[in-house]
Design a protein around this motif. Structure first.
Motif, PDB file in Angstrom:
ATOM      1  N   HIS A 158      16.444  49.300  -3.004  1.00  0.00           N
ATOM      2  CA  HIS A 158      17.954  49.032  -2.717  1.00  0.00           C
ATOM      3  C   HIS A 158      18.609  50.270  -2.073  1.00  0.00           C
ATOM      4  N   GLU A 165      22.288  51.843  -0.522  1.00  0.00           N
ATOM      5  CA  GLU A 165      23.677  51.837  -0.574  1.00  0.00           C
ATOM      6  C   GLU A 165      24.357  52.977   0.042  1.00  0.00           C
ATOM      7  N   ILE A 192      25.620  47.430   3.328  1.00  0.00           N
ATOM      8  CA  ILE A 192      24.999  48.098   2.342  1.00  0.00           C
ATOM      9  C   ILE A 192      26.193  49.126   1.494  1.00  0.00           C
ATOM     10  N   LYS A 241      29.397  50.198  -0.380  1.00  0.00           N
ATOM     11  CA  LYS A 241      30.058  49.944  -1.776  1.00  0.00           C
ATOM     12  C   LYS A 241      30.885  51.166  -1.917  1.00  0.00           C
ATOM     13  N   SER A 253      29.966  45.007  -0.654  1.00  0.00           N
ATOM     14  CA  SER A 253      30.114  44.904  -1.804  1.00  0.00           C
ATOM     15  C   SER A 253      31.678  45.527  -2.308  1.00  0.00           C
TER      16      SER A 253
END
Ligand SMILES: *[C@@H]1O[C@H](CO)[C@@H](O)[C@H](O)[C@H]1NC(C)=O
Ligand SMILES: *[C@@H]1O[C@H](CO)[C@@H](O)[C@H](O)[C@H]1NC(C)=O
Ligand SMILES: *[C@@H]1O[C@H](CO)[C@@H](O)[C@H](O)[C@H]1NC(C)=O
Ligand SMILES: *[C@@H]1O[C@H](CO)[C@@H](O)[C@H](O)[C@H]1NC(C)=O
Length: 289
Positions: free
Chosen positions: A108, A110, A197, A199, A281
């Motif tokens: 993952h 971010e 990616i 956020k 996001s």
């Protein structure tokens, strides 16, 4: 059922490598064997780095002594650290052979902003694992810190120094996680643009001054806000005393950092943020006191 096709390849290590074996250029003397349904074994001759004519012997990972470096790799018992010895027993060379072991693992990644900082996280397995990280944008290498454990996840932080400067990302980031154990090797690849990616952190400084709700951009967002605008969702608490519970009124995709109330209210409100131009996001919510 079709019989399994057995292809036997003969490979001399440090010479030209056959298809089923490759050297890991970032780890000294380390080679990976790829077996598959078609290639069920790989014959390899390990070369000991000593002057020609020097008498040597090899020790296998399970401590068997053998005269030559010829090995057949079929399964995990055949791989590990092979050491080359002089007749006196002194180690003069070694070759680490690993089996390619593709495993699924969720990676993952971010980013909190477009500054080029991003992090990638994954769950470690029980057995000891060594991680080697490589990140690139085009031909440029992106520097990454050493991985650290955080909340029983492994997290690595990288920083592409080129990013905040230009708004558009022409080339995507390529992230490689090499997972090495005593006997196995696995590569996980991920390719993304930072905008995919991202956020953001939640907005900050929420203020309710009667008829006007206000907030500010998160501190970590790229500070040229006209270049990197955010949009906001706002939810406002509406008291429903008769039902004994509060409900929320949602207002979506607000472009500024203000919201006018039609009537004065001292109720709680919450805000979240997202990139205005890209469907990435939403931040977590943050609420006024
Ligand atoms: C062989 O050993 C020499 C001297 O120790 C070293 O310089 C050389 O890089 C080694 N070659 C390989 C292929 O490992
Ligand atoms: C393999 O064995 C050599 C010689 O003992 C040692 O220097 C090297 O660190 C070992 N490598 C691994 C990955 O076990
Ligand atoms: C972007 O976020 C990182 C943390 O991921 C932070 O270190 C950096 O300062 C932030 N950039 C800006 C411009 O605030
Ligand atoms: C934006 O992303 C969300 C969640 O990933 C998705 O449900 C939605 O359909 C996307 N909207 C557009 C316009 O792409």
């Amino acid at each position: 059922m079709l019989p399994l096709l057995t292809v036997i390849l003969f490979t001399v290590l440090n010479g030209n490598l056959a298809e089923g074996i490759r050297e890991l250029d970032f780890l000294k003397n380390t080679f990976v064997v790829d077996l598959s349904n078609e290639v069920i074994q790989e014959d390899v001759e390990l070369e000991c780095n000593v002057s020609t004519g020097q008498d040597v012997y090899w020790t296998t990972p399970n401590s068997q002594r053998q005269k030559t470096g010829k090995i057949t790799v079929k399964e995990y018992v055949d791989v590990g650290n092979y050491t080359c010895h002089l007749p006196t027993g002194d180690i003069v060379d070694y070759k680490v052979i690993l089996l390619n072991n593709p495993e699924s693992r969720h990676l993952h990644c971010e980013a909190k902003n477009y500054s080029g900082h991003f992090n990638c996280a994954w769950t470690p397995r029980k057995k000891p694992e060594q991680y080697v990280i490589q990140a690139y944008r085009g031909l440029n290498t992106i520097p990454c810190d050493a991985p650290v454990i955080s909340d029983s996840r492994v997290v690595v932080t990288c920083h592409d120094p080129e990013t905040c400067v230009h708004g558009e990302e022409e080339k995507r980031i390529l992230f490689h996680l090499h997972v090495i154990t005593e006997k196995s090797y696995d590569l996980h690849e991920q390719s993304f643009a930072l905008r995919d990616i991202t956020k953001p952190d939640p907005p900050q400084h929420l203020l309710n001054s009667g008829r006007l709700l206000e907030w500010k951009y998160p501190k970590t967002w790229c500070n040229i806000h006209s270049f990197f605008p955010l949009i906001f969702n706002v939810k406002i608490e509406t008291s429903k005393k008769s039902e004994g519970l509060n409900s929320w009124k949602h207002h979506k995709d607000i472009e500024g950092t203000k919201f006018h109330l039609s009537k004065k209210g001292k109720l709680q409100f919450c805000v979240q943020a997202r990139d205005m131009f890209y469907n990435s996001s939403w931040s977590d919510w943050i609420c006024s006191k």
